[in-house]
Scaffold this motif. Structure first.
Motif, mmCIF file in Angstrom:
data_model
loop_
_atom_site.group_PDB
_atom_site.id
_atom_site.type_symbol
_atom_site.label_atom_id
_atom_site.label_comp_id
_atom_site.label_asym_id
_atom_site.label_seq_id
_atom_site.Cartn_x
_atom_site.Cartn_y
_atom_site.Cartn_z
ATOM 1 N N GLN A 126 19.424 -31.272 18.270
ATOM 2 C CA GLN A 126 18.794 -32.561 19.008
ATOM 3 C C GLN A 126 18.195 -33.664 17.865
ATOM 4 O OE1 GLN A 126 18.153 -32.998 22.865
ATOM 5 N NE2 GLN A 126 17.955 -34.922 21.731
ATOM 6 N N ARG B 140 22.343 -34.524 25.819
ATOM 7 C CA ARG B 140 21.231 -34.113 26.563
ATOM 8 C C ARG B 140 21.476 -32.596 26.786
ATOM 9 N NH1 ARG B 140 18.121 -36.245 30.684
ATOM 10 N NH2 ARG B 140 18.623 -38.324 29.484
ATOM 11 N N LEU C 100 20.043 -29.007 27.953
ATOM 12 C CA LEU C 100 19.419 -28.668 29.090
ATOM 13 C C LEU C 100 19.382 -27.014 29.088
ATOM 14 C CD1 LEU C 100 21.478 -30.944 30.213
ATOM 15 C CD2 LEU C 100 19.952 -31.066 31.863
ATOM 16 N N GLN D 98 15.882 -32.218 34.566
ATOM 17 C CA GLN D 98 15.952 -32.380 33.139
ATOM 18 C C GLN D 98 17.118 -33.580 32.822
ATOM 19 O OE1 GLN D 98 16.533 -28.792 30.732
ATOM 20 N NE2 GLN D 98 16.340 -27.654 32.699
ATOM 21 N N LEU D 99 17.827 -34.018 33.991
ATOM 22 C CA LEU D 99 18.635 -35.207 33.897
ATOM 23 C C LEU D 99 17.845 -36.349 34.351
ATOM 24 C CD1 LEU D 99 22.219 -33.225 35.133
ATOM 25 C CD2 LEU D 99 21.548 -34.504 32.610
ATOM 26 N N ILE E 120 25.407 -37.359 34.965
ATOM 27 C CA ILE E 120 26.107 -37.461 33.673
ATOM 28 C C ILE E 120 27.034 -38.387 33.395
ATOM 29 C CG2 ILE E 120 27.804 -35.948 32.333
ATOM 30 C CD1 ILE E 120 26.555 -33.428 33.637
ATOM 31 N N LEU F 55 26.646 -39.032 29.457
ATOM 32 C CA LEU F 55 25.989 -38.109 28.742
ATOM 33 C C LEU F 55 27.081 -36.866 28.396
ATOM 34 C CD1 LEU F 55 22.660 -37.429 31.050
ATOM 35 C CD2 LEU F 55 23.022 -38.794 28.983
ATOM 36 N N ASN F 56 26.720 -36.509 27.152
ATOM 37 C CA ASN F 56 27.352 -35.347 26.716
ATOM 38 C C ASN F 56 26.477 -34.056 27.055
ATOM 39 O OD1 ASN F 56 30.273 -36.510 25.469
ATOM 40 N ND2 ASN F 56 28.401 -37.847 24.731
ATOM 41 N N ALA F 57 26.443 -33.569 28.190
ATOM 42 C CA ALA F 57 25.520 -32.391 28.399
ATOM 43 C C ALA F 57 25.854 -30.878 28.124
ATOM 44 C CB ALA F 57 25.007 -32.462 29.824
ATOM 45 N N PHE G 275 24.540 -27.354 29.053
ATOM 46 C CA PHE G 275 24.086 -26.491 30.126
ATOM 47 C C PHE G 275 23.588 -24.997 29.582
ATOM 48 C CE2 PHE G 275 24.475 -28.594 34.347
ATOM 49 C CZ PHE G 275 24.371 -30.114 33.826
ATOM 50 N N LEU H 190 30.496 -31.762 29.750
ATOM 51 C CA LEU H 190 29.684 -30.889 30.157
ATOM 52 C C LEU H 190 30.217 -29.577 29.531
ATOM 53 C CD1 LEU H 190 27.944 -29.889 33.399
ATOM 54 C CD2 LEU H 190 28.647 -28.100 32.012
#
Length: 404
Positions: A86, A97, A99, A119-120, A145, A150-152, A154, A189
């Protein structure tokens, strides 16, 4: 009023003001604290970092599964690596992102997905806390997303608990999560699962296993010596100098070492022992405070779990207590009698079977299948905690006073 009589609350507060404070930084003894150096986990940190490295190169990492017994540093390492990532991408234009959710703490599939939604930045209006189909919740997560490119990542802690929920409800959100990139036009994701159970995949859909475990890392147990070193550093930073005796450290490490090398339990023991020593106005944490802390932690864990249950779950626990080692049918009969005693309508046998399974997941009862030859199989249940603990905890519930 006699001036010589001191209010007991004043006595406690005065002692706290004038007495010795042994703990100078409690945060260091909390399980969420991430130290600058994580000892004895260099290889695991490198493996997790290398697995997630592609996201720094603006491509999707493989899904990752991290295994290990409780207290072996899994969550600590994953969260530290994510924090470092981050920090690296804060100044870049590549929207990442990260999470995090713990599936045991969320307790429901819906709650877990809503946690990710918050969180999104999805509000209660975008994603209500209740009332939608799971498929619709998932659709709105992917929509967020997609919309923000976003490139999340989880992170699902205690994913083995989620796997049990999936198998009981039939709603396989793990399958949906692992297939989500097929539905995303923009963004990505990645799933990082953290599990205390190396065999949890046995209950998963084979299609999920292949995509979920693209990369796997196993955390080995800490040795007693390694736990001792971790404790020594935490004690040095958290307590005033000389407040923790070597014998107390040795006992904390030995107790935690017996439980699969659980460093988190060792740190909890040290913290609670320190708090007990402060209350007793001691100037040092000794072995006695460690033993007292161990007993207190076990009692608190059981009592807290018992108090959270709704009425019918409490009645089922009492039914198991009354018919120890009995079958589901016998427990149901006992449960119905208890319902009569507290003037409540009883639930269906099917619902009681579900409740038994849910309570079993918490560890308060244990169950085993008994083979009866030509009579087939039956499931026997028993309490894993003392009947006295159950009675003492439930005695404050006025509805139950006639059946205790």
């Amino acid at each position: 009023m006699d001036a010589s009589i001191i209010d007991p609350i004043d006595r406690i507060l005065d002692a706290a003001e004038t007495g010795m404070s042994l703990i100078q930084n409690r945060e260091i003894l909390h399980f969420t604290y991430i130290p600058d150096v994580i000892h004895h986990r260099d290889m695991e940190q490198k493996q997790v970092a290398q697995s997630l490295l592609p996201i720094l190169k603006q491509s999707r990492p493989s899904n990752l599964l991290v295994y290990g017994k409780p207290g072996t540093g899994k969550t600590l390492v994953v969260r530290k690596v994510l924090a470092k990532i981050q920090k690296k991408v804060e100044l870049s234009n590549f929207p990442i992102r990260l999470l995090y959710a713990n599936s045991k703490q969320e307790t429901t599939l819906y709650g877990l997905l809503v946690s990710f939604g918050r969180q999104l930045d999805l509000t209660d209006r975008d994603l209500p806390s209740t009332g939608l189909a799971i498929s619709e919740v998932f659709k709105r997560l992917l929509g967020a997303i997609n919309k923000n490119r976003l490139n999340a990542i989880f992170v699902i802690d205690e994913i083995d608990y989620l796997a049990q929920l999936v198998s009981k409800t039939g709603k396989d959100i793990l399958y949906q999560l692992t297939r989500s990139n097929e539905l995303l036009v923009r963004g990505s994701l990645t799933l990082v699962g953290i599990s205390n159970n190396l065999s949890f995949k046995e209950n998963l859909d084979p299609r999920v296993i292949s995509s979920l475990g693209e990369e796997e890392i196993v955390f080995t147990n800490y040795t007693v010596e390694q736990i001792h070193k971790i404790l020594g550093e935490r004690a040095e930073q958290a307590f005033v100098k000389g407040a923790v005796g070597e014998a107390a450290l040795n006992l904390c490490a030995a107790m935690a070492g017996r439980e699969h090398g659980d460093a988190r339990r060792a740190i909890d023991l040290l913290r609670v022992a320190g708090e007990i020593a402060e209350r007793e106005q001691k100037n040092e944490v000794t072995e006695q405070q460690v033993r007292d802390a161990s007993q207190k932690i076990e009692e608190n864990k059981e009592v807290t779990a018992l108090k959270t249950y709704p009425l019918h779950e409490k009645l089922v626990i009492l039914a198991v207590m009354r018919s120890a080692g009995s079958s589901t049918g016998e427990i149901y009969t006992s449960y119905k009698n208890l319902c009569t005693g507290v003037r409540q309508d009883h639930l269906t046998p099917r619902r009681i079977t579900q409740i038994l399974s849910e309570i079993e997941m918490s560890g308060i009862i244990s169950s085993r299948i008994i083979h009866q030859g030509t009579h087939g199989r039956t499931k026997k249940h028993r309490l894993t905690i003392s009947a006295d603990t159950v009675k003492k905890t439930f005695q404050d519930d006025l509805v139950l006073e006639d059946v205790l």
